[in-house]
Design an enzyme around this catalytic site. Structure first.
Site, PDB file in Angstrom:
ATOM      1  N   ALA A   1       0.961  -1.083   0.151  1.00 28.11           N
ATOM      2  CA  ALA A   1       0.120   0.098  -0.116  1.00 28.11           C
ATOM      3  C   ALA A   1       0.842   1.030  -0.524  1.00 28.11           C
ATOM      4  CB  ALA A   1      -0.643  -0.441   1.529  1.00 28.11           C
TER       5      ALA A   1
ATOM      6  N   GLY B   1       0.595  -5.060   0.969  1.00 30.93           N
ATOM      7  CA  GLY B   1       0.032  -5.558  -0.105  1.00 30.93           C
ATOM      8  C   GLY B   1      -0.108  -5.775  -0.676  1.00 30.93           C
TER       9      GLY B   1
ATOM     10  N   GLU C   1      -0.426  -9.688  -0.830  1.00 31.00           N
ATOM     11  CA  GLU C   1      -1.865  -9.485  -0.429  1.00 31.00           C
ATOM     12  C   GLU C   1      -2.612  -9.447  -1.815  1.00 31.00           C
ATOM     13  OE1 GLU C   1      -2.151  -6.641   2.143  1.00 31.00           O
ATOM     14  OE2 GLU C   1      -2.131  -7.596   4.558  1.00 31.00           O
TER      15      GLU C   1
ATOM     16  N   GLU D   1       4.278  -4.656   7.007  1.00 30.69           N
ATOM     17  CA  GLU D   1       4.149  -3.894   7.591  1.00 30.69           C
ATOM     18  C   GLU D   1       4.443  -3.688   9.352  1.00 30.69           C
ATOM     19  OE1 GLU D   1       3.008  -6.338   5.797  1.00 30.69           O
ATOM     20  OE2 GLU D   1       0.977  -5.407   4.010  1.00 30.69           O
TER      21      GLU D   1
END
Ligand code: CAA
Length: 291
Positions: free
Chosen positions: A99, A142, A145, A165
């Site tokens: 992200a 992300g 993911e 993260e």
């Protein structure tokens, strides 16, 4: 009403809905020009949609705009009946580095929770058509993911998977603690999530996260070939099968087995099941009609 009749009606209804939508998005010429992704149809029959994340300066960091582009393209290809499978890929250096940290650095809890931050990413895992992630380079946070939201992951031999993260004071927020744990088991998932340590493509393959490791330049072509094989089959049966495998992640074994059996029984109401078996017996290739 019998269970197989219900499954049959569900199949027919979803097919009708798909056809209705596909009339609206009949070809990629109707696709908008995206800011953060490239889209094209590949394969001999142009039936595999390839979505390439294209934000190289930020290593394909998944900003809102990029994820909106991906979501929009996925739903358009999902409703395009000429497309039987999708491939999502990035660059040789990065599938996606996670992200966008710069974009979210000032988010408050109220913004994140109130705005359901990252909630819309789920659209990708809800796509009825199979999606193959073709991963080279970094698939972090992300990015890892996003790959795990896809149905199959092919990786280049230099790919790296990780959930870093924790190193920036947060935790995975788009399935990392859940899908990674189901894919590689608790011990390795816990180690990756608690330390941010990355794993190589080889380890990812050994642990079941990735189904094939290839030289980097072969990842996308092989993913397209795989997509072509899937796209050559009955799209109706493929979507039922995908749904059934995914049910294994969302339910107990007993409920999953029951769901599978109902869906299996439901295929006996389709033309493609009849055609598939008839063609086998007549020793000829089947002509599926997705009905
Ligand atoms: N967000 C925003 N920008 C990012 C980014 C990210 N996740 N990852 C890389 N970039 C940017 C860098 O800031 C840099 O931009 P500038 O040139 O403007 O400074 C550019 O991409 C190149 O990055 P690096 O110079 O850092 O490249 P590198 O080769 O030295 O390192 C890397 C590569 C190891 C991937 C490193 O960039 C990195 O650690 N990135 C962050 C990875 C990360 O923490 N991801 C998780 C994000 S949180 C998340 O994803 C939450 C969730 O669950 C959804």
């Amino acid at each position: 009403m019998s269970l197989s009749r219900i499954a049959f009606i569900q199949c027919k209804d979803s097919l009708k809905f798909t056809r209705l939508l596909s009339r609206r998005f009949a070809s990629t010429s109707e696709l908008p020009k995206y800011e953060y992704i490239l889209t094209e149809k590949k394969g001999e029959k142009q039936n595999v949609a390839v979505i390439t994340l294209n934000r190289p300066k930020a290593l394909n960091a998944l900003c809102d705009g990029l994820m909106q582009d991906v979501g929009d393209a996925v739903s358009r290809f999902e409703n395009d009946e000429t497309v039987g499978a999708l491939v999502i890929t990035g660059s040789e250096k990065a599938f996606a580095a996670g992200a966008d940290i710069k974009e979210m650095q000032d988010h408050t809890f109220a913004i994140a929770a109130g705005g359901n931050f990252l909630g819309q990413w789920n659209l990708i895992s809800k796509c009825k058509k199979p999606i193959i992630a073709a991963v080279n380079g970094y698939a972090l946070g992300g990015g890892c993911e996003l790959a795990m939201m896809c149905d199959i992951i092919y990786a280049g031999d230099k790919a790296k998977f990780g959930q870093p993260e924790i190193l920036i004071g947060t935790i995975p927020g788009a399935g990392g603690t859940q899908r990674l744990t189901r894919a590689v088991g608790k011990s390795l998932a816990m180690e990756m999530c608690l330390t941010g340590n990355q794993i190589t493509a080889d380890i990812a393959e050994k642990r079941g996260l990735v189904s094939k490791v290839l030289p980097p330049d072969q990842v996308v072509p092989e993913a397209i070939k795989l997509g072509e094989k899937i796209a050559s089959l009955s799209q109706l049966t493929v979507s039922l099968c995908k749904d059934s495998v995914n049910t294994a992640y969302e339910t107990t074994l007993q409920e999953g087995l029951k769901y599978e059996k109902r869906t299996f029984h439901g295929t006996f109401s389709t033309d493609d099941r009849k055609e598939g078996m008839k063609a086998f017996i007549e020793k000829r290739p089947p002509q599926f009609t997705n009905s």
